[in-house]
Design a protein around this motif. Structure first.
Motif, short mmCIF file in Angstrom:
data_model
loop_
_atom_site.label_atom_id
_atom_site.label_comp_id
_atom_site.label_asym_id
_atom_site.label_seq_id
_atom_site.Cartn_x
_atom_site.Cartn_y
_atom_site.Cartn_z
N PRO A 1 34.60 53.30 16.10
CA PRO A 1 35.68 54.09 16.71
C PRO A 1 35.36 55.58 16.64
CG PRO A 1 36.57 52.42 15.26
CD PRO A 1 35.10 52.43 15.03
N GLU B 1 40.89 56.14 22.93
CA GLU B 1 40.33 56.92 21.83
C GLU B 1 40.32 58.41 22.19
OE1 GLU B 1 36.62 55.44 20.41
OE2 GLU B 1 37.37 53.41 20.10
N ARG C 1 36.53 54.36 26.91
CA ARG C 1 37.38 54.31 25.71
C ARG C 1 38.47 55.38 25.82
NH1 ARG C 1 34.31 52.42 20.35
NH2 ARG C 1 33.25 50.62 21.23
#
Length: 919
Positions: free
Chosen positions: A548, A582, A579
């Motif tokens: 992550p 994120e 992503r």
């Protein structure tokens, strides 16, 4: 009395009247030397009277390299109110004025944007009790740091009751700053982007009246006519040339008017006693005219205060109530300096230096007095340059360069030339930076020095749009055996450059970055390892497990990376492989951190990435609020790349809800924004192409949309985030045209990208494309699978588009009853998102199924607030005070209050306590 200035005076009166009513305004008077700008400023001060608080300053030619010299003089009356400013702004202004060390940590430059915001805050504070008239003359000589700060404040003035009146000379031809070169702030005709009024020559009648008042009615007609012709309506010429003109005066033509005025001033000074002339030279060289400095400097040359009397009696100078010597006109100061021989100027500068306390001004005067190498003075100049950089100001390049000229040691001189080149790059003086880089490179064989100089050249090429050249310079510089830290910094910059050069350069840079031998505990190691892993799979490399992005950010912080500056690329990299969640999380966190720390220069970049993530998640209004604020910050800081990108992103948002004129206007802004000295396509070109194509698609112009999207998704920018996400739109447009083959290659790339991204929403879009491209017997299963995946990811706009396309397909296959639920669901979402073109398309489809569509009036209306009003109202609803909101949004508290009072009637409320419910 002013002659022939009714229009200019009316404009100034309008500015003052607006300030009296609480509305701020700015006006720049522009004109040639002597045209009457200063007289108009004087007239404005007189008109303001006691109803206004007045602060006044002027740019000085020989202070052009001293950071914040002009601003510190202008704001001196308000320094006792610094405590009212938010902490980061107060500290930045204190550092800029040398009242404290710069930056949040040792060696970190103060943010120039913060100084500008502090200037805005201080001007607003000075206008608290009564309107403020802020007058600034000779802007063309203002040091660059002061100019930047004032321009930022000027663009953000709204409801403070501040009248900002400036004057700038045209045709001055530039000038020399203290460093002996062109002043960083000096410009013949600076283009400031402010409301302007050009002050032109007087007409014949007004010129004749002024000449008669100056020279009397006895002036012979032949002399009068000659003077009128020579002066050409210039008021200063009409008042000064008669002193030397006579019946046999030379005919006009030959010397320019400014040169003839300088000669006229020479004549007036030459008639004074020699001691008085020297005293005037001391006052002209000292810049500020402070008697407490001028008189001790003059005393060292054997001259006393009594020698000032002849100059006062002749009207050449006056002594103000602040104990300053003021010259009758700035050209008089220039004439005095120009006529003095070099040895006398050197003597005077040394005397002035001796009369000044230790500090940058004293160092500069010593530098102007010295021609031979002087190691101690060169060291002092380098310290001056370091202080300039820590204060976030301009002028470091000039100080480093002068230090190099005075350095007796060759290696030390070369090192300082390298620093001068780097500093000139930071200051945006690309030609000067390249010249210094070439000079330094010819003097050394040091590998690191050459690498740093190539970095300077690469930056210049990047801003001019020569992306391949910039990329190659940086890649080569990083591979010259320099230490990994410098190499990593260069490769990060090379990645940014390569992004605009094409896929292959991006891959080459990331491969080099992945192989860089950085130790595990190195601050840049987490970033250098993550960037290739996050980006290369999007370009066709095999994907590997990716941690992550928050974990990477935390590891970088623990290793000592500077946050948020070093972490910004993590937000952009996460978007490349889909992503988005994120980016949304980390981007919001870093934006909040940048606000708190005052690290505002990086905010447009962070907010661009955050706005992209908000858009992709269907939070269109949030994206507009974020991008609108970022666009203002990018303009304030001269970040042309991000002005282009953000304008294009806002154009995309306008396309979604069908604001055709707004979309095309923003796209034009994005495409026109290439920055100074740049000939390359604008950075926002991919987003602008997508925005205009989406506008076409929403209005049924499939052919135009397909043309734009095919160019975008197959051209040199096909790896950009916007180009990747635009492929489903190309597929839809191509299928509508009956030319699905146009989308074949982009779809295949998109399919590989969705596999690497491994996100349900991405696979849903791929399935939608598959359904459109056929075969028809497999379309329904693809649509149903896509809708099922949409349910797992909150992407309302794309989910509604899939439902619309499925509903259209069902209707075409005569399954009208099956089509209606999907079309109604799509309509509900489009209405909620205010995506008007798409809602209109659904209504047409519903009508075709035989079911009347709900009218738009039954849907939730779009917020009536502007993005800035909405942002302010949201913060107020959270309980923040106006001053807290102003600190967060870089406005004045009075502007915050102004926007809130505008928002209340739009929301049909009357108080702050109702905001939370209304929103």
């Amino acid at each position: 009395m002013l002659y022939g200035r009714e229009n200019e005076q009316a404009a100034v009166v309008g500015l003052l009247d607006a300030a009296r009513a609480g509305r701020s305004g700015v006006l720049l008077l522009r004109g040639e030397a002597g045209i009457g700008k200063t007289a108009l400023l004087d007239d404005a001060v007189a008109r303001a009277g006691e109803a206004f608080r007045v602060i006044r300053a002027a740019g000085v030619e020989y202070e052009a390299e001293l950071p914040y010299a002009g601003l510190s003089l202008l704001l001196a009356p308000g320094l006792d109110r610094l405590d009212v400013l938010p902490g980061p702004q107060r500290r930045a202004l204190e550092a800029a004025f040398g009242l404290a060390d710069g930056g949040e940590s040792p060696g970190r430059p103060a943010d120039r944007l913060l100084v500008g915001l502090a200037t805005l805050g201080l001007l607003a504070e000075l206008a608290t009790d009564q309107p403020l008239l802020c007058v600034l003359d000779d802007v063309q000589w203002l040091d660059r740091a002061s100019s930047d700060a004032l321009l930022l404040a000027a663009r953000r003035l709204q409801a403070e009751g501040v009248a900002l009146l400036l004057a700038s000379r045209t045709g001055s031809g530039g000038g020399a700053g203290p460093g002996g070169g062109a002043g960083a702030g000096a410009s013949a005709e600076p283009r400031l982007g402010l409301p302007e009024l050009v002050v032109t020559a007087l007409d014949q009648a007004d010129a004749t009246r002024l000449l008669a008042r100056r020279a009397g009615s006895e002036l012979p007609a032949a002399v009068r006519d000659r003077l009128l012709a020579e002066a050409a309506g210039n008021p200063l010429a009409l008042t000064e040339l008669p002193v030397t003109a006579g019946p046999q005066a030379p005919a006009p033509g030959g010397l320019p008017l400014t040169s003839r005025l300088l000669i006229a001033f020479h004549g007036q000074v030459t008639g004074l006693p020699a001691a008085t002339q020297t005293l005037l030279l001391v006052a002209a060289a000292e810049e500020s005219g402070e008697l407490d400095v001028v008189l001790p400097a003059a005393a060292a040359l054997g001259i006393t205060a009594e020698h000032l009397a002849p100059a006062e009696e002749s009207g050449l100078v006056t002594v103000t109530g602040e104990r300053r010597i003021a010259f009758r006109h700035p050209l008089l100061r220039s004439a005095i300096v120009q006529r003095a021989p070099h040895h006398q100027k050197s003597t005077v500068h040394r005397a002035v230096a001796d009369a000044l306390p230790e500090g940058d001004r004293r160092t500069w005067h010593l530098a102007l007095a010295t021609t031979a190498p002087d190691a101690d003075l060169a060291d002092a100049l380098e310290r001056t340059a370091v202080r300039a950089e820590r204060r976030g100001g301009r002028g470091g390049a000039a100080a480093y360069e002068r230090a190099a000229r005075l350095s007796p040691d060759r290696d030390t001189a070369t090192r300082r030339l390298v620093l001068a080149a780097e500093s000139a790059t930071e200051e945006g003086e690309l030609v000067r930076a390249e010249a210094l880089a070439d000079e330094a490179a010819a003097r050394t064989d040091n590998a690191l020095a050459h690498a740093l100089l190539d970095q300077v050249r690469a930056t210049a090429h990047f801003w001019r749009g020569s992306y391949p050249t910039a990329y190659r310079l940086l890649l080569d510089a990083a591979g010259t055996g320099i230490d990994p830290t410098h190499a990593a910094r260069m490769l990060f910059q090379a990645f940014h450059t390569a992004w605009y050069a094409g896929e292959e350069p991006v891959i080459a840079v990331l491969d080099r970055l992945a192989a860089l031998p950085l130790a595990d505990g190195h601050p840049l190691a987490p970033l250098a390892r993550h960037l290739p892993a996050a980006v290369l799979p999007a370009l066709g490399r095999p994907a590997a497990p990716l941690p992550p992005v928050r974990d990477v950010a935390d590891a970088a912080r623990r290793a000592g990376a500077e946050s948020p500056v070093d972490l910004v690329q993590l937000c952009g990299a996460a978007l490349i492989l889909g992503r988005d969640e994120e980016t949304a999380e980390l981007g919001a966190e870093l934006v909040a951190e940048a606000r708190a720390k005052g690290t505002l220069g990086v905010m447009p970049t962070l907010q661009f990435f955050l706005a992209e993530a908000e858009l992709f998640h269907g939070r269109h209004r949030d994206a507009e609020v974020t991008a609108t604020e970022a666009l203002g910050l990018a303009r304030d800081t001269g970040q042309h790349q991000w002005v282009s990108q953000l304008a294009a992103l806002l154009a995309h948002l306008a396309a979604l809800d069908g604001r055709t004129d707004h979309c095309t206007e923003l796209a034009a802004t994005a495409l026109a924004t290439t920055g100074p000295q740049t000939a390359a396509p604008a950075a926002g070109l991919p987003w602008a192409q997508w925005a205009l194509a989406l506008l076409d698609l929403g209005h049924g112009r499939a052919g135009d949309a397909a043309d734009r999207l095919h160019t975008l998704t197959t051209g040199p920018h096909r790896h950009h985030v916007s180009a990747t996400r635009a492929v489903p739109d190309l597929v839809e447009a191509a299928v509508r045209l009956g030319t699905p083959e146009r989308a074949t290659e982009p779809y295949e790339r998109f399919a590989r990208w969705t596999a690497a991204a491994d996100r349900p929403w991405a696979e849903a879009l791929r399935l939608r494309c598959q359904a459109l491209l056929g075969p028809d017997e497999l379309a329904e299963s693809a649509y149903r699978a896509a809708l099922h995946l949409h349910e797992t990811a909150h992407r309302p706009f794309e989910q509604a588009r899939t439902a619309l396309l499925y509903g259209e397909w069902l209707r075409r296959t005569r399954r009208r009853t099956d089509a209606r639920p999907h079309l109604r669901a799509a309509l509900e979402t489009f209405d909620r998102l205010a995506a008007h073109p798409w809602a209109a398309r659904v209504r047409t489809e519903l009508s075709a199924t035989g079911t009347p569509a709900p009218t738009p009036s039954g849907t939730a209306p779009q917020s009536p607030l502007t993005p800035q009003e909405l942002q302010i109202a949201r913060l107020a609803a959270q309980g923040l005070t106006n001053r807290d909101i102003a600190a967060q949004l870089f406005l004045s508290p009075r502007t915050v209050a102004h926007h809130l009072y505008k928002a209340y009637p739009k929301l049909d409320i009357t108080s702050r306590t109702e905001l939370a419910t209304a929103l």
